[in-house]
Structure formats: C-alpha cells, structure tokens
Design a protein around this motif. Structure first.
Motif, short mmCIF file in Angstrom:
data_model
loop_
_atom_site.label_atom_id
_atom_site.label_comp_id
_atom_site.label_asym_id
_atom_site.label_seq_id
_atom_site.Cartn_x
_atom_site.Cartn_y
_atom_site.Cartn_z
N PRO A 75 0.84 -1.21 0.00
CA PRO A 75 0.00 0.00 0.00
C PRO A 75 0.87 1.26 0.00
O PRO A 75 1.99 1.28 0.52
N LEU A 76 0.34 2.31 -0.59
CA LEU A 76 1.08 3.57 -0.65
C LEU A 76 1.11 4.23 0.72
O LEU A 76 0.12 4.21 1.46
N GLU A 77 2.25 4.82 1.03
CA GLU A 77 2.41 5.55 2.28
C GLU A 77 2.06 7.02 2.01
O GLU A 77 2.89 7.79 1.53
N LEU A 78 0.82 7.36 2.32
CA LEU A 78 0.32 8.71 2.05
C LEU A 78 0.18 9.49 3.35
O LEU A 78 -0.16 8.92 4.39
N SER A 79 0.44 10.77 3.27
CA SER A 79 0.31 11.63 4.45
C SER A 79 -1.15 11.97 4.74
O SER A 79 -1.50 12.29 5.87
N ARG A 80 -2.00 11.86 3.75
CA ARG A 80 -3.41 12.20 3.91
C ARG A 80 -4.24 10.93 3.93
O ARG A 80 -4.01 10.01 3.14
N GLN A 81 -5.19 10.86 4.81
CA GLN A 81 -6.10 9.72 4.92
C GLN A 81 -7.38 10.00 4.14
O GLN A 81 -7.92 11.12 4.20
N TYR A 82 -7.84 8.97 3.41
CA TYR A 82 -9.06 9.10 2.62
C TYR A 82 -10.17 8.26 3.26
O TYR A 82 -9.93 7.15 3.75
N ASP A 83 -11.37 8.82 3.23
CA ASP A 83 -12.50 8.19 3.92
C ASP A 83 -13.01 6.96 3.19
O ASP A 83 -13.48 6.00 3.81
N SER A 84 -12.94 6.92 1.89
CA SER A 84 -13.50 5.81 1.13
C SER A 84 -12.48 5.29 0.14
O SER A 84 -11.60 6.05 -0.33
N PRO A 85 -12.55 4.01 -0.23
CA PRO A 85 -11.63 3.49 -1.24
C PRO A 85 -11.79 4.17 -2.59
O PRO A 85 -10.82 4.25 -3.35
N GLN A 86 -13.01 4.67 -2.90
CA GLN A 86 -13.20 5.32 -4.19
C GLN A 86 -12.38 6.60 -4.28
O GLN A 86 -11.76 6.90 -5.32
N LEU A 87 -12.35 7.39 -3.21
CA LEU A 87 -11.52 8.61 -3.22
C LEU A 87 -10.04 8.29 -3.31
O LEU A 87 -9.27 8.99 -3.98
N LEU A 88 -9.63 7.21 -2.64
CA LEU A 88 -8.22 6.82 -2.69
C LEU A 88 -7.82 6.38 -4.09
O LEU A 88 -6.75 6.77 -4.60
N GLU A 89 -8.67 5.59 -4.74
CA GLU A 89 -8.37 5.15 -6.09
C GLU A 89 -8.37 6.34 -7.06
O GLU A 89 -7.54 6.39 -7.98
N ALA A 90 -9.28 7.30 -6.85
CA ALA A 90 -9.30 8.48 -7.72
C ALA A 90 -8.01 9.29 -7.56
O ALA A 90 -7.45 9.80 -8.55
N TYR A 91 -7.53 9.40 -6.33
CA TYR A 91 -6.28 10.14 -6.11
C TYR A 91 -5.10 9.42 -6.75
O TYR A 91 -4.23 10.06 -7.37
N ILE A 92 -5.07 8.09 -6.64
CA ILE A 92 -3.96 7.34 -7.23
C ILE A 92 -3.97 7.47 -8.75
O ILE A 92 -2.92 7.62 -9.39
N GLU A 93 -5.16 7.41 -9.35
CA GLU A 93 -5.24 7.56 -10.81
C GLU A 93 -4.78 8.94 -11.24
O GLU A 93 -4.07 9.10 -12.25
N GLU A 94 -5.16 9.98 -10.49
CA GLU A 94 -4.72 11.32 -10.82
C GLU A 94 -3.21 11.47 -10.64
O GLU A 94 -2.53 12.15 -11.44
N LEU A 95 -2.68 10.84 -9.62
CA LEU A 95 -1.24 10.90 -9.38
C LEU A 95 -0.46 10.23 -10.50
O LEU A 95 0.54 10.76 -10.99
N GLU A 96 -0.92 9.06 -10.94
CA GLU A 96 -0.24 8.37 -12.02
C GLU A 96 -0.38 9.13 -13.34
O GLU A 96 0.57 9.16 -14.15
#
Length: 935
Positions: free
Chosen positions: A349-370
C-alpha cells in the motif's frame, strides 16, 4: 626516437576498436536458424497455446494426492461459472499434468512440483501481510480475500525495485545430473555433458534488482459479470521485468534474466516466469496462480496476447528464429541449461500523508497521481510515494525459494522488502542529478581557468606536476566518453546528457591545452634526466667491461715474444705538424660546424675533423640528442589507456560483488590520489606551492561530490550499494594530501624527506654565519663591511659605496664632524648633528654588544628590486651568555626570520616576496642575470 607513423598507428587502432564496439549487427536472424528447427518450434508453441485454451483450473495438479477427496468450494465456483465444469464434485485420481514442455508427466524424476502448494501459500501470505485487514477473511487456500482490500496500490508498476533476499531450500532436493533433458525437451539438442546449470543460487543471501516495464495500451483483459466490472482479479495486464540476482555468499557473479507475466492492477499482484527450450513457463503460468480468479483472467489474457504473437511470427519471413519469451538477456553458451524461475510480487500500500474516507476517493487520487507522473501538467502533487513490493521466487527445477527480507519475518532494519521508485520519478531524479553533475563540471572549469591565470609563466608552469593535471584530464575524458555513449541511447534524459557532455568536453579541452604547455616547458628537465640515465648506463657498461678485461688479463698467460725479421726499408719520418687555424665560434655556439668551415676556407682539408664530427660513410652516433617527444604521442597513450579501462570496466560488471567493489574502490583511490604527484614534484624540485589554495580545496571538494552521491545515497541512479566507510577513507586520504602540501608550504618542500631520496637543491633561505673573514660565503653587500653595520647593495655605484664606507669609518673614528667634512657637508650640519650622532653611535654599539652575546648580529642591506632596507640576521660562531648560535638558528624564531630573505647562488640577497614575484616571470638574477634554480 619514436616513429613518425606512431600517431597514425594509434589512430588506426582506435578507429578499429570503435568500429568493433559500435558497429550494428546486420546478420539475418533467419539465416542462423535451420527451417526445420523453426517449424518445430512453431508447432510446439501452437500446441502449448491449444492446451492453455482447453484446460481449466485444477487441470494441473502435480502435487495432488492419489486418493479421492472432495473438491474445495473455490474450485467448483469460478468467477464466470466455468471453472470446474464437467469435473463433478470429486478430484480426479492422482496427480494431473499438462502436455506443455516442463509441465508434462515424465519417466523418472521430473521437476520439483511437490512445492507448488507451498509456493501458492507463500504468495497468499505475502498478499495478506500487505493488507492485514483482509487476513481473517476466508481460509488460506483460496482467494476470497481479494474483494476485502481497502488499501491503495500503484495501478501501473513500471519502475525500478531493489532489495535483499534470503534463500530457503525446497522440500525435495534436485541435482542437475538427475534430469534427462532429452526426455523433457526432445525437440532441442543438448550436449552430452551439461555439468552445472546456470542461474543456480547456492548462497544464503544476496541482492536483487528488478526493472519492471508495463504498457497499459497492449495486452489488457477485463472480466465483467452482466456488464458490470467486478473487483478482485477481474482486470489483468501483461507485464515483463528484468531481474538481476546477486549471490553475495558465493563466488558466482550476478545473473540477469528476463521474465514475462501478468499483472492484476486492482489486486496489486504480479506473477512472472521464465521460458526456455526446457520450460514453456508462459503457457502454463495461469496454472501457477494463487487462485481460480487469477487463473481465469490470466488464461483469457494469454490466449489473446500469445495468439497474436504466434500469428505474427507465422506471417513473418523469419519465422521463429528464437523464443519470443526467452529469459536469456544475451547469447551465453557457457551454460546451455539454466534454472527456471516463477516469481510473485505483491505491491505494498502507498504511504500517504493524507487519509481518505473511502476506497473510491483513494483510487481516484492514485489515478490522478499516475496521470500527472506520465503526463506532467504542473499540478501540485507533492512528493511521490515509493514503489514497494514483497517477493517470493521459486525455481521448480533447481528446487529452492528466494524471499525478500522484510516485516513481519525480518525487522525493518534488515530490509523493507523491495523498494524503488516509479519510472517517471526515476527519470526526473536522473535529470536533476545530471544537471547537478554538469554544474560540478562547470565549477571545475572555472577553478581551472582561474588557476591558469596564475600559472601563466614558464616559472610557475614548471612547478606543476604533469601527472596531477593528467589525472584530471583522464577522468574528465572518461566522463566525456561515457556521456557521449549515454546520449546515443537517451531519450528522456537527452538534454541533461548533452549538458554533461558539453561540460566534460570543455573541461577536457582546457585541461589538455594546459597539459600541453606543461609538457613543453618541462622538456629540458626530461632531457637532463635522460642524459643522466644514459651517462649512468654508459658508466656501468664501462665498469663491466673493465671488470671483464681485468679478469681476462689475470687468467690469460702472457704471450711468448718471437724475434721479428729485420726490415729492409726504414720507417718514413713523421709528417711535420701544421699549426691549426683559430676557430671563430658563431653566435649559435655550433663549434663543429665552425671548425669544418674554417678548415675548408683555409685549405686545410687534410686536417682531421673534430671528434664530434661524423666522417663520411661513418654511421650516425648513438649519443646524438633525441628529438623531443610530441604531445600528440602522449594524447594517443591517454586514449589507448582510456579504451583499455573501459574494456576492463565492462568486463567487471559480471564479476562477483566483492571483487567488483574492490575494483571500484581501487580506481576511486587512485583517482583521488591526484595531489600525490604534486607532493613528489614539490620535493624533487624543491618548490613550495604550485597551485593556489582555492584551486586545490575547490577541486578536492568538487571531485568528491560525485563519490558522496554514489557512496552515501541508497536510491542513486545506478542503484549502487552505499559504502560510507569507503567514502570516509577517500575523504581522509584527500585531506592528508592537502595537509602534506600545507606542511611543504610552511616547513619546506623537503621537510622530513631523507637527503638520499632527492638530489641536492639550492636553499634560498640559508643560515648566514660570519665564519669567513674574507666574506666568501656571505651574500654580496653583507660581507663588504667587517663591522657588521649597514652597507649598500651591489647595485649601487662604486663611487657611492666608497663614499658611504669612508663616511662611516670617519664617524667611527672622528665623530660626526669628520664624517661631514669627508662627505662635503658644512660646519653647520656638524654642529647640529654632533651630539645626536654620538648618542646614536653609542646606542648602536650597545645593541651590537647585546646581539653578540645572543650569537646573532642584525645586518642591513638594500634590496635591489624594491630598493627598501632589508634586515638580515647573521649568526656568530662564538657562544655568548645567551646560548649557542646553532640553537638560535634552528629555533622557531630563527626559521621564521630566515623566511624574510632569499639568497641566490650568485650571492645576492633580496626580500622573499620581491624575489618570488620576480621568479614568477624569470628564473634569472635581477642583478647579474645568471640562471636561478627553481623555487
């Protein structure tokens, strides 16, 4: 004398080597493979693909027990309702194999498939360790934990990973001699004696480096149920990786292999395998997956991608010259058979400084990051997380496991599994460091340019060590060649590579120009040394001849004298000697040519030529001076040495790690010994300092910075292992060299050097002693007056010197009045200065008496350069009450007092700063124009 064609031969050798190294391989691959072998390989691949299309999960179970047992639920209900169809609720009796090379049932011992279940369990354990929240869901032998993941991982694994591994033996032991490869792979030709297999890891620990390449545009399969995308292993993408495995516990070198496989992005799981003539791992890879969901998507993906490659090869005129999924990185015939590998990677799992409430938001952030990493737009994404993965590799034929070191089985200090960075971040970091390295090179150029302004005269250039500048030139030339080779293949990092290439070229050009000047100016010194060596060799040869002749004389009996018959004709009288004509020496000093010309003009052609002249028909003398060696010859030697070093370095990449580390550390130590030749030259030439402190300290720091990056930083661009201890040794060695140069500058260049190691040199700061009544040993101006008081320099006119001496003698005998009368001064001056002159005279006499008691007398003389007064201490031989003059001369005060003046071999004395400034431009005495030895 070097041959005139030596440069042409060197250039020809360089061109041949460059043509061999960089010429493309234009051979036709189809012409190297017989048609029957290509057709047989094509039929084998098509048959293996047909088997993959018709098999289902559980069709390959080599470790299944012989008894009948109920089928687990995971094998009856597949993701698409197809797995287990037609097989009932019972296992087939006994182990099951596939008709694929390496997966079939063979007579005798086959591969160590007994550990297949162990391999699958280890894969599930690594995945559940990465996602502890899913560890309690479902039994360990199925993949029901897939939909329960809540952590986010990279969806594209393209990047670089490196870490350490430990070896674990398999359940059964397999030896290379136990296999019958002719039965396993009947279509291939194997030698009668194979010996040991390649890529066989026998050590307990080592390192691994993985370069993963994943293309999202090709080879993607997504499984949908009723038009909806399912989670888990429903999405599969083809992937490949290059693994470099280093065995640190054995003498073997590193092994490089190419693996092909499948990546399940939503799961973060990667399954890779090797393929060869004895193991079609890519066709049986879905059967090695941890569960049926992986098998289902992997089977559909490989059916599509492998089928396209086979159809394309059938239409090609080359056919199948080799295995498209082969694991060999290059043609290597040293090991015809090599161990095969099946590798499972679980992305962490990615070591992120910010915590996301739902897996959908986390996946959206990872897609934007990539997306930002692949196609940067300048969005503030902050620091990109590292690419991390755990690994378990299994060799089914050599029967051993390789597992990455990390939690929970190993503490974090021993390893964090495999750690690296994404390819976009890797290239961005490489660009930054290349630009920083170019800045370091430009700093070196600026320092060198400033030093050339100070070393712009023959005197200052003669102090410079040729090998110190040559070491810098050689290193920068190697950087230039390496940067040029990198620029030929660079795409993303092309501009930074060109910047480094430009900086290295400018540095090499400036250093080469300065080195040519050093070589030209130091040519007379080399001639003198060569002449001395020739004289020493001639003296040794003459001594050997004398010794051999004396021994022969002592051992040979004296010959018997026989009476000679009387001669009838008397001997002719000797010819009268004719007087030699005077020789007029021309301005160029060529005496031989002048004497020959004089003999021809006077008609004395019968006179013998001088000894140095060559008779007609006589061979040339071997003692003729050799012409100077051109600098182009030295350049050719540098080029050949650089090519040899590049060849050795290329070979060293395949050496064992400890030998390779010793090689790199040795080269680094020799390179950073660049100040050692300058220290030796200072002692030989008796010169204190050739470079400015800004140049030496700046060059030392700038040339240590690249070593600090590779020896201290773990995630460097070359993925080299850090070695802080070696870096501290290199820094200490450079620091010691600078301190030695500092000691030479203060205490003298030959301080602490035995006298027998270097030839005698003139001491410009001698201890002046009043031990010669004639004043022969004292400088001119100090020895002229026996009273030890002030006198004029030798540059004054004789009339002024006589007037001053006469005036001082009158002052000593008759007082100021007599002195004024002798110099033509009026009586008024005598009246006004009589009393003051007598007081000063008495004070001087008292001061002289005190100095004599201390064993030193201060004398004064005018410096001929600055025309200022120079106070010089002259030590006496008599011992006063204050101690001996030797102790005063050898003390610290005496040492620093001698630094204030300089005495030339022609007995002239000057201020130290004045004469050093003069000798920067001319090595001649300012007064008598005699040659001066270098500082």
């Amino acid at each position: 004398m070097p041959s005139q064609n030596s440069d042409v031969r060197a250039l020809l050798i360089v061109l041949i080597l460059l043509w061999i190294f960089f010429s493309p391989d234009s051979s036709d691959p189809a012409s190297l493979t017989p048609p029957e072998i290509a057709h047989a390989r094509e039929a084998r691949f098509q048959g293996a693909l047909d088997v993959l299309n018709t098999t289902r999960w559980g069709g390959f179970a080599p470790d299944a027990p012989s008894s009948t047992s109920p089928r687990p639920p995971s094998e009856t209900n597949g993701p698409a309702g197809e797995i287990g169809k037609g097989n009932g609720d019972k296992h087939e009796q006994g182990p099951r194999f596939l008709n694929i090379t390496g997966f079939s049932q063979l007579d005798g011992k086959g591969y160590a498939w007994e550990d297949l279940g162990r391999f699958r369990n280890r894969c599930r354990e690594w995945s559940r360790n990465a996602f502890p929240s899913a560890a309690t869901v479902g039994p360990l032998d199925d993949d029901s934990w897939e939909p329960s993941m809540v952590g986010g991982t990279w969806k594209n694994a393209t990047g670089t990973l490196h870490g350490t591994w430990v070896r674990r033996p398999g359940t059964v032991v397999r030896q290379a001699a136990e296999y019958n490869l002719s039965a396993i792979a009947p279509g291939a030709t194997w030698p009668s004696s194979l010996g040991e297999w390649g890529r066989n890891i026998t050590g307990d620990h080592g390192k691994i480096e993985l370069r993963i390449d994943e293309d999202e545009g090709d080879g993607v399969y997504e499984d949908k149920v009723e038009g909806k995308t399912s989670r888990g292993a429903s999405l599969a993408r083809e992937i490949q990786a290059v693994a470099t495995i280093q065995d640190d516990a054995s003498e073997a070198s590193s092994w490089s292999l190419l693996l092909h496989g499948i990546h399940w992005p939503r799961q973060g799981a990667i399954l890779l395998t090797t393929s060869s003539e004895k193991f079609d791992g890519i066709f049986g890879l879905p059967h090695l997956a941890p569960g049926p969901s992986f098998f289902h998507t992997g089977q559909h993906l490989l059916n599509e991608t492998l089928g396209k490659i086979i159809q394309a090869r059938k239409k090609s005129k080359y056919g199948f010259p080799g295995n498209p999924w082969g694991s060999r990185m290059e043609d290597d015939d040293s090991f015809p058979a090599q161990c095969e590998y099946v590798m499972y990677l679980q992305l962490q799992p990615l070591e992120l400084s910010r915590q996301y409430d739902s897996p959908q938001l986390l996946e959206a952030y990872i897609e934007e990051l990539e997306r930002e990493l692949r196609h940067p737009t300048g969005a503030p994404i902050g620091k990109s997380p590292d690419l991390r993965a755990s690994m378990v590799a299994w060799s089914p034929d050599c029967s051993f496991f390789l597992e990455s070191k990390g939690p929970p089985e190993f503490p974090s200090v021993d390893g964090e599994h495999l750690v690296g960075m994404k390819e976009a971040m890797f290239t961005y970091t490489a660009k930054e460091w290349l630009i920083a390295f170019a800045a370091v090179m430009l700093g070196q150029i600026w320092l060198f340019k400033e030093q050339m302004k100070q070393s712009n005269t023959p005197s200052t250039t003669g102090r410079v060590s040729f090998w110190t500048i040559g070491t810098m030139l050689f290193a920068d030339g190697m950087i230039f060649v390496t940067a040029c080779a990198w620029s030929l293949n660079a795409t993303i990092t092309l501009l930074p590579c060109l910047l480094v290439t430009f900086a290295a070229f400018i540095s090499m050009f400036i250093e080469g120009a300065f080195l040519s000047e050093v070589w030209k100016i130091q040519e007379p010194e080399r001639r003198i040394r060569e002449r001395e060596r020739e004289q020493a060799a001639a003296a040794a040869a003459a001594a050997n001849r004398n010794a051999s002749s004396s021994s022969a004389t002592s051992t040979t009996p004296p010959p018997t004298t026989q009476p000679q018959p009387p001669t009838t004709q008397p001997a002719p009288p000797p010819a009268p000697s004719q007087p030699r004509q005077p020789i007029i020496v021309p301005s160029d000093g060529d005496i031989d040519e002048a004497e020959q010309l004089n003999n021809l003009l006077s008609g004395a052609s019968a006179l013998p030529l001088p000894a140095t002249a060559r008779q007609p028909g006589q061979p040339a003398s071997t003692n003729e001076p050799r012409p100077p060696t051109p600098f182009s010859t030295i350049t050719g030697r540098f080029v050949l040495a650089g090519l040899f070093l590049l060849f050795i370095s290329a070979v060293a990449t395949s050496w064992p790690s400890h030998i390779r580390s010793f090689y790199v550390n040795t080269l680094s130590f020799l390179y950073l010994s660049l100040w050692t030749p300058q220290i030796i030259r200072n002692a030989q030439r008796n010169s204190r300092q050739a470079f400015s402190w800004r140049f030496m300290i700046g060059q030392s720091l700038l040339r240590l910075l690249p070593f600090a990056y590779f020896f201290l930083r773990e995630d460097n661009v070359l993925l080299a292992d850090p070695d802080p201890f070696a870096f501290l040794v290199l820094v200490a060695w450079v620091w010691i060299q600078l301190w030695v140069i500092c000691a030479q500058s203060i205490l003298g260049p030959r301080f602490g050097v035995p006298k027998g190691w270097v030839r005698e040199a003139w001491d410009y700061h001698p201890v002046l002693r009043d031990d010669d009544l004639e004043g022969v040993s004292l400088p001119i101006g100090l020895a002229r007056t026996g009273t030890g008081l002030s006198s004029s320099s030798s540059s004054s006119s004789p009339t002024e010197e006589r007037v001053r001496e006469r005036a001082w003698s009158v002052v000593s005998l008759g007082g100021p009045a007599a002195a004024a009368a002798a110099t033509g001064e009026g009586s008024a001056a005598v009246a006004t200065t009589g009393s003051a002159g007598g007081t000063r005279n008495r004070e001087r006499e008292k001061e002289k008496e005190r100095e004599k008691q201390k064993g030193v007398t201060m004398r004064s003389v005018d410096c001929a350069i600055c025309r200022e007064l120079l106070e010089v201490p002259v030590f006496n031989n008599n011992k006063g009450s204050g101690g001996s003059s030797d102790s005063a001369a050898s003390g610290i005060t005496g040492v620093f007092a001698r630094k204030a003046y300089m005495v030339t071999p022609c007995r002239h004395i000057f201020h130290t700063n004045c004469l050093e400034g003069w000798m920067k431009y001319r090595l001649q005495c300012p007064i008598c124009r005699e040659e001066l030895p270098p500082l």
